[in-house]
Design an enzyme around this catalytic site. Structure first.
Site, PDB file in Angstrom:
ATOM      1  N   GLY A  82       0.834  -1.198   0.000  1.00 45.99           N
ATOM      2  CA  GLY A  82       0.000   0.000   0.000  1.00 45.99           C
ATOM      3  C   GLY A  82       0.870   1.250   0.000  1.00 45.99           C
ATOM      4  N   SER A  83       1.997   1.174   0.702  1.00 41.28           N
ATOM      5  CA  SER A  83       2.924   2.320   0.736  1.00 41.28           C
ATOM      6  C   SER A  83       3.394   2.640  -0.679  1.00 41.28           C
ATOM      7  CB  SER A  83       4.153   1.991   1.592  1.00 41.28           C
ATOM      8  OG  SER A  83       3.772   1.525   2.850  1.00 41.28           O
ATOM      9  N   ASP A 188      -7.087   0.974   4.066  1.00 34.96           N
ATOM     10  CA  ASP A 188      -7.807   0.282   5.140  1.00 34.96           C
ATOM     11  C   ASP A 188      -9.277   0.089   4.816  1.00 34.96           C
ATOM     12  OD1 ASP A 188      -5.513   0.464   6.586  1.00 34.96           O
ATOM     13  OD2 ASP A 188      -6.214   2.005   7.966  1.00 34.96           O
ATOM     14  N   SER A 209      -4.097  -1.820   0.354  1.00 34.96           N
ATOM     15  CA  SER A 209      -2.990  -2.592   0.935  1.00 34.96           C
ATOM     16  C   SER A 209      -3.480  -4.017   1.121  1.00 34.96           C
ATOM     17  CB  SER A 209      -2.575  -2.015   2.285  1.00 34.96           C
ATOM     18  OG  SER A 209      -1.747  -2.958   2.962  1.00 34.96           O
ATOM     19  N   HIS A 214      -5.276  -6.758   6.436  1.00 32.72           N
ATOM     20  CA  HIS A 214      -6.305  -6.088   5.628  1.00 32.72           C
ATOM     21  C   HIS A 214      -7.412  -7.045   5.187  1.00 32.72           C
ATOM     22  CE1 HIS A 214      -4.322  -2.101   5.260  1.00 32.72           C
ATOM     23  NE2 HIS A 214      -3.340  -2.830   5.741  1.00 32.72           N
ATOM     24  N   ASN A 287      11.524  -0.959  -8.801  1.00 30.64           N
ATOM     25  CA  ASN A 287      10.894  -2.261  -9.024  1.00 30.64           C
ATOM     26  C   ASN A 287      10.007  -2.534  -7.822  1.00 30.64           C
ATOM     27  OD1 ASN A 287      10.018  -4.829  -9.254  1.00 30.64           O
ATOM     28  ND2 ASN A 287      12.019  -5.784  -9.464  1.00 30.64           N
TER      29      ASN A 287
HETATM   30  C1  LIG Z   1      -4.006   3.785   6.183  1.00 32.84           C
HETATM   31  C2  LIG Z   1      -2.829   3.041   5.669  1.00 32.84           C
HETATM   32  N1  LIG Z   1      -2.170   3.527   4.618  1.00 32.84           N
HETATM   33  C3  LIG Z   1      -1.112   2.889   4.099  1.00 32.84           C
HETATM   34  C4  LIG Z   1      -0.661   1.714   4.631  1.00 32.84           C
HETATM   35  C5  LIG Z   1       0.533   1.038   4.044  1.00 32.84           C
HETATM   36  O1  LIG Z   1       0.231  -0.211   3.513  1.00 32.84           O
HETATM   37  P1  LIG Z   1       1.384  -1.327   3.409  1.00 32.84           P
HETATM   38  O2  LIG Z   1       1.591  -1.872   4.772  1.00 32.84           O
HETATM   39  O3  LIG Z   1       0.803  -2.345   2.477  1.00 32.84           O
HETATM   40  O4  LIG Z   1       2.578  -0.665   2.863  1.00 32.84           O
HETATM   41  C6  LIG Z   1      -1.312   1.167   5.729  1.00 32.84           C
HETATM   42  C7  LIG Z   1      -0.848  -0.095   6.316  1.00 32.84           C
HETATM   43  O5  LIG Z   1      -1.533  -0.818   6.952  1.00 32.84           O
HETATM   44  C8  LIG Z   1      -2.429   1.845   6.264  1.00 32.84           C
HETATM   45  O6  LIG Z   1      -3.094   1.363   7.317  1.00 32.84           O
END
Ligand SMILES: Cc1ncc(COP(=O)(O)O)c(C=O)c1O
Length: 434
Positions: A82-83, A188, A209, A214, A287
């Site tokens: 998600g990041s 989320d 994410s 999740h 990547n």
């Molecule tokens: C609101 C929110 N944004 C972004 C992220 C980032 O997702 P990831 O952990 O897949 O990088 C999270 C992670 O749980 C999140 O809760």
């Protein structure tokens, strides 16, 4: 060969049929989130491995299409977290190919009550986060956005906190009026709805994410949702080292004999004329790709989403009914048009409660009930951000209160009714002291 494959698959079925997990109160950990899967996912992964194609392929394409159907976007791009999804979305909007694209130092308004990944996606693109307060939905307070707009403001990043949809009609009105880009952190929340429309599809791009906590998981993973094909081209290019390949879905994955007309012919004149477009780079990328095994896992998870949502809803409603009675715990407000899908249960200790969060949380943890604070708390206080320029607009009373008085609790699909009753009993045991 077929016989051996059958044996392997039957063996996996047998394994899952015979492995029953029993809940032992006080011993079994009640997680804030976790993966729920069975023989179907494992067989899917094994089949994809036996197929021999490990990198992105036809299962990934299929998963991306299934995801688009689930969230109601025209397309999705699968990425490794998600990041990454959020970082790539802002990265795409900096491309000179996007009309009125973003530039270094442009300001993006977002909530101070946040996840580090949300703010980092702005910072990693050399953009400037402007933090405003949340309201008691724990989402960005839409009434504060216009006051934070300056000549440098170019975007809004609303995060649907723990599955509770932001007031998207108001946010989109402000964005339109002020020509601002909107990237939704729907990591989320997808596929929760606001006014009948899925979150993640209001803005220019949305995100998902697939980390284990999740709604559906690929172990790790994420996705960008979009309607505009230009965004898809840019996100996928940035995800894939900056490659120039123009297609959203590579036909060569589905048909190895397919002769791609863009590969050598469409590259144009100049120094790279006749070069292979698969190795022509139009962006300075990364990547951030996933594997075919993750897609195989995800395709089975997709089928279970309706059931997972029902369990989350049941657990959340049960907790709300049972825990609010005490008067010590406040549940989040929900906008009239919002239909949340809860990632977890956000709880805030009321001002009149005769105990501190630490006492309650320590008690719950001693009962093997996991809790977590509201992500970054107040991000400006986190060590990593002490020397980072974060512009703060206003006093942030809600963010500050929740930083010291809030936490969240699991309601995910792994929590049975028996477990939820144990959680409520444990809260009541604690409340009895007061
Ligand atoms: C609101 C929110 N944004 C972004 C992220 C980032 O997702 P990831 O952990 O897949 O990088 C999270 C992670 O749980 C999140 O809760």
């Amino acid at each position: 060969m077929d016989e051996i494959t059958k044996k392997i698959m039957n063996g996996i079925d047998e394994y899952y049929q015979s492995s029953e997990k029993k809940f032992i109160p006080g011993v079994t950990r009640i997680q804030f989130g976790g993966s729920v899967f069975d023989a179907a996912e494992v067989k899917g992964v094994v089949a994809s491995l036996l197929d021999g194609w490990l990198a992105r392929g036809k299962l990934t394409d299929q998963f991306e299409r299934g995801l688009a159907e689930l969230v109601g976007s025209k397309e999705t791009a699968l990425v490794n977290s998600g990041s990454s999804a959020l970082m790539l979305a802002w990265g795409a909007l900096k491309s000179p190919k996007v009309p009125y694209h973003l530039k270094d130092g442009d300001e993006i308004i977002t909530s101070a009550l946040t996840h580090v990944a949300t703010v980092n996606s702005i910072l990693h693109n050399n953009l400037k986060p402007v933090l405003i307060d949340a309201d008691w939905t724990y989402d960005i307070n839409p009434d504060l956005i216009e006051g934070a707009i300056t000549k440098k403001t170019r975007g809004i990043l609303p995060m649907h906190f723990l599955g509770n949809p932001c007031k998207m009609d108001k946010i989109m009105d402000i964005a339109k009026k002020n020509n601002l880009f909107v990237v939704e952190d729907s990591c989320d929340a997808f596929p929760a709805k606001y006014d009948g429309k899925k979150v993640g599809t209001f803005g220019d791009m949305g995100s998902a994410s697939f980390y284990v906590a999740h709604l559906l998981t690929l172990a790790e993973g994420g996705a960008v949702f979009y309607d505009n094909p230009l965004y898809g081209t840019l996100v996928k290019s940035l995800r894939d080292w900056g490659r120039s390949c123009p297609c959203t879905i590579c036909k060569m994955h589905e048909d190895p004999t397919y002769k791609c007309p863009s590969r050598f012919e469409n590259i144009g004149k100049g120094e790279l004329e006749n070069y292979d477009s698969r190795y022509m780079f139009t962006n300075v990328g990364y990547n951030l790709r996933t594997t075919e095994m993750q897609a195989a896992f995800g395709l089975e998870q997709l089928k279970k989403v309706p059931e997972f949502i029902k369990i989350r809803e049941r657990n959340f409603n049960f907790y709300k009914k049972e825990l609010e009675k005490s008067g010590f715990i406040k549940f989040p407000e929900v906008y009239k048009k919002a239909e949340p899908i809860w990632f977890a249960v956000p709880l805030t200790i009321t001002e009149s409660a005769p105990f501190k969060r630490k006492e309650l949380v320590e008690f719950l943890e001693s009962k093997r009930i996991e809790t977590r604070p509201f992500f970054a708390g107040l991000i400006t206080q986190q060590p990593a951000y002490k020397n980072v320029e974060l512009k703060v607009h206003g006093d942030l009373p809600v963010t500050k209160y929740t930083k010291d008085n809030s936490f969240f609790l699991g309601c995910y699909q792994g929590i049975t009714e028996e477990m939820a009753s144990y959680v409520v009993d444990s809260f009541n045991e604690f409340f009895k002291k007061y």
